[in-house]
Design a protein around this motif. Structure first.
Motif, PDB file in Angstrom:
ATOM      1  N   HIS A   1       0.830  -1.209   0.000  1.00  0.00           N
ATOM      2  CA  HIS A   1       0.000   0.000   0.000  1.00  0.00           C
ATOM      3  C   HIS A   1       0.863   1.258   0.000  1.00  0.00           C
ATOM      4  O   HIS A   1       2.077   1.194   0.221  1.00  0.00           O
ATOM      5  N   ILE A   2       0.200   2.378  -0.253  1.00  0.00           N
ATOM      6  CA  ILE A   2       0.833   3.687  -0.154  1.00  0.00           C
ATOM      7  C   ILE A   2       0.131   4.424   0.981  1.00  0.00           C
ATOM      8  O   ILE A   2      -1.106   4.483   1.002  1.00  0.00           O
ATOM      9  N   GLY A   3       0.901   4.929   1.940  1.00  0.00           N
ATOM     10  CA  GLY A   3       0.339   5.621   3.098  1.00  0.00           C
ATOM     11  C   GLY A   3       0.336   7.132   2.865  1.00  0.00           C
ATOM     12  O   GLY A   3       1.374   7.712   2.548  1.00  0.00           O
ATOM     13  N   ILE A   4      -0.825   7.737   3.027  1.00  0.00           N
ATOM     14  CA  ILE A   4      -0.977   9.166   2.757  1.00  0.00           C
ATOM     15  C   ILE A   4      -1.498   9.872   4.009  1.00  0.00           C
ATOM     16  O   ILE A   4      -2.539   9.484   4.557  1.00  0.00           O
ATOM     17  N   ALA A   5      -0.761  10.866   4.468  1.00  0.00           N
ATOM     18  CA  ALA A   5      -1.149  11.608   5.666  1.00  0.00           C
ATOM     19  C   ALA A   5      -2.172  12.681   5.300  1.00  0.00           C
ATOM     20  O   ALA A   5      -1.967  13.445   4.356  1.00  0.00           O
ATOM     21  N   VAL A   6      -3.272  12.708   6.038  1.00  0.00           N
ATOM     22  CA  VAL A   6      -4.324  13.712   5.804  1.00  0.00           C
ATOM     23  C   VAL A   6      -4.729  14.346   7.134  1.00  0.00           C
ATOM     24  O   VAL A   6      -4.584  13.744   8.187  1.00  0.00           O
ATOM     25  N   LYS A   7      -5.234  15.579   7.041  1.00  0.00           N
ATOM     26  CA  LYS A   7      -5.655  16.272   8.263  1.00  0.00           C
ATOM     27  C   LYS A   7      -7.020  15.782   8.717  1.00  0.00           C
ATOM     28  O   LYS A   7      -7.250  15.536   9.884  1.00  0.00           O
TER      29      LYS A   7
ATOM     30  N   ILE B   1      -4.576   2.059  -1.026  1.00  0.00           N
ATOM     31  CA  ILE B   1      -4.207   3.370  -0.510  1.00  0.00           C
ATOM     32  C   ILE B   1      -4.651   3.393   0.943  1.00  0.00           C
ATOM     33  O   ILE B   1      -5.759   2.955   1.273  1.00  0.00           O
ATOM     34  N   GLU B   2      -3.761   3.822   1.820  1.00  0.00           N
ATOM     35  CA  GLU B   2      -4.042   3.894   3.250  1.00  0.00           C
ATOM     36  C   GLU B   2      -4.010   5.369   3.645  1.00  0.00           C
ATOM     37  O   GLU B   2      -2.950   6.004   3.605  1.00  0.00           O
ATOM     38  N   LEU B   3      -5.157   5.921   3.996  1.00  0.00           N
ATOM     39  CA  LEU B   3      -5.193   7.308   4.482  1.00  0.00           C
ATOM     40  C   LEU B   3      -4.941   7.278   5.978  1.00  0.00           C
ATOM     41  O   LEU B   3      -5.510   6.453   6.702  1.00  0.00           O
ATOM     42  N   LEU B   4      -4.096   8.194   6.457  1.00  0.00           N
ATOM     43  CA  LEU B   4      -3.710   8.224   7.871  1.00  0.00           C
ATOM     44  C   LEU B   4      -4.036   9.595   8.452  1.00  0.00           C
ATOM     45  O   LEU B   4      -3.569  10.611   7.925  1.00  0.00           O
ATOM     46  N   ALA B   5      -4.819   9.621   9.508  1.00  0.00           N
ATOM     47  CA  ALA B   5      -5.137  10.884  10.177  1.00  0.00           C
ATOM     48  C   ALA B   5      -4.843  10.757  11.662  1.00  0.00           C
ATOM     49  O   ALA B   5      -5.132   9.718  12.282  1.00  0.00           O
ATOM     50  N   ALA B   6      -4.247  11.795  12.238  1.00  0.00           N
ATOM     51  CA  ALA B   6      -3.889  11.775  13.658  1.00  0.00           C
ATOM     52  C   ALA B   6      -5.132  11.873  14.537  1.00  0.00           C
ATOM     53  O   ALA B   6      -6.101  12.535  14.188  1.00  0.00           O
ATOM     54  N   THR B   7      -5.107  11.182  15.684  1.00  0.00           N
ATOM     55  CA  THR B   7      -6.175  11.345  16.669  1.00  0.00           C
ATOM     56  C   THR B   7      -5.680  12.153  17.865  1.00  0.00           C
ATOM     57  O   THR B   7      -6.416  12.383  18.814  1.00  0.00           O
ATOM     58  N   SER B   8      -4.423  12.568  17.818  1.00  0.00           N
ATOM     59  CA  SER B   8      -3.836  13.331  18.917  1.00  0.00           C
ATOM     60  C   SER B   8      -2.687  14.174  18.364  1.00  0.00           C
ATOM     61  O   SER B   8      -2.075  13.816  17.357  1.00  0.00           O
ATOM     62  N   GLU B   9      -2.416  15.286  19.043  1.00  0.00           N
ATOM     63  CA  GLU B   9      -1.384  16.206  18.546  1.00  0.00           C
ATOM     64  C   GLU B   9       0.015  15.596  18.563  1.00  0.00           C
ATOM     65  O   GLU B   9       0.891  16.022  17.817  1.00  0.00           O
ATOM     66  N   ASP B  10       0.235  14.607  19.441  1.00  0.00           N
ATOM     67  CA  ASP B  10       1.572  14.009  19.498  1.00  0.00           C
ATOM     68  C   ASP B  10       1.666  12.716  18.677  1.00  0.00           C
ATOM     69  O   ASP B  10       2.592  11.931  18.829  1.00  0.00           O
ATOM     70  N   SER B  11       0.699  12.511  17.797  1.00  0.00           N
ATOM     71  CA  SER B  11       0.766  11.387  16.867  1.00  0.00           C
ATOM     72  C   SER B  11       1.873  11.627  15.840  1.00  0.00           C
ATOM     73  O   SER B  11       2.106  12.769  15.435  1.00  0.00           O
ATOM     74  N   PRO B  12       2.576  10.569  15.424  1.00  0.00           N
ATOM     75  CA  PRO B  12       3.602  10.737  14.379  1.00  0.00           C
ATOM     76  C   PRO B  12       3.040  11.388  13.109  1.00  0.00           C
ATOM     77  O   PRO B  12       3.760  12.122  12.420  1.00  0.00           O
ATOM     78  N   ILE B  13       1.774  11.142  12.824  1.00  0.00           N
ATOM     79  CA  ILE B  13       1.159  11.726  11.619  1.00  0.00           C
ATOM     80  C   ILE B  13       0.947  13.232  11.788  1.00  0.00           C
ATOM     81  O   ILE B  13       1.161  14.011  10.855  1.00  0.00           O
ATOM     82  N   ALA B  14       0.560  13.659  12.977  1.00  0.00           N
ATOM     83  CA  ALA B  14       0.419  15.104  13.236  1.00  0.00           C
ATOM     84  C   ALA B  14       1.764  15.793  13.057  1.00  0.00           C
ATOM     85  O   ALA B  14       1.848  16.878  12.465  1.00  0.00           O
TER      86      ALA B  14
END
Ligand code: ZN
Length: 133
Positions: free
Chosen positions: A7-13, A52-65
């Protein structure tokens, strides 16, 4: 052995907004899942043999954030499917790749995953991924 592009991981807000965008692009949502250990929510779209893997943070200290803060939304990692994750990690380590995860850890979708450091892979965060099936 590397089997496929898992898969391809995509960071989203905003996950819901991003899901709508990919649906309007013509893709069909498979599943969404929360990954508490990584403080994120993910959504998967299957396209042929890959996802496609969409990634959204659930916390401000998440690696995605942190990723979005530094680089903005966009491609965060690519995941290569392997059949034996422990053996791959050993082999990559022997070849001089820098491992972020020395041992496999649980990822989304019931997969075991481990990351290689972008410093040793020309700036690309590469996940090795052993899918459940
Ligand atoms: Zn991934």
């Amino acid at each position: 052995m590397i089997k496929n592009l898992s898969h391809i991981g995509i960071a989203v807000k905003d996950l819901d907004e991003a899901i709508k965008m990919y649906e309007s692009l013509g893709l069909t949502l498979d599943t969404t899942e929360e990954v508490p250990s990584q403080k994120l929510k993910v959504a998967f779209f299957t396209i042929g043999d890959t996802r496609i893997e969409l990634l959204a943070a659930t916390s401000e200290d998440s690696p995605i954030a942190k990723f979005i803060e530094k680089k903005g939304e966009g491609i965060q990692h690519i995941a290569l499917g392997v059949d034996d994750l422990k053996a791959e990690l050993q082999e990559k380590s022997d070849k001089g790749f820098q491992l972020i995860d020395k041992e496999p850890r649980p990822g989304a979708h019931g997969a075991d995953i481990a990351f290689l450091h972008p410093k040793s892979t020309k700036g690309v965060l590469i996940e090795l991924c052993k899918d459940k099936h």
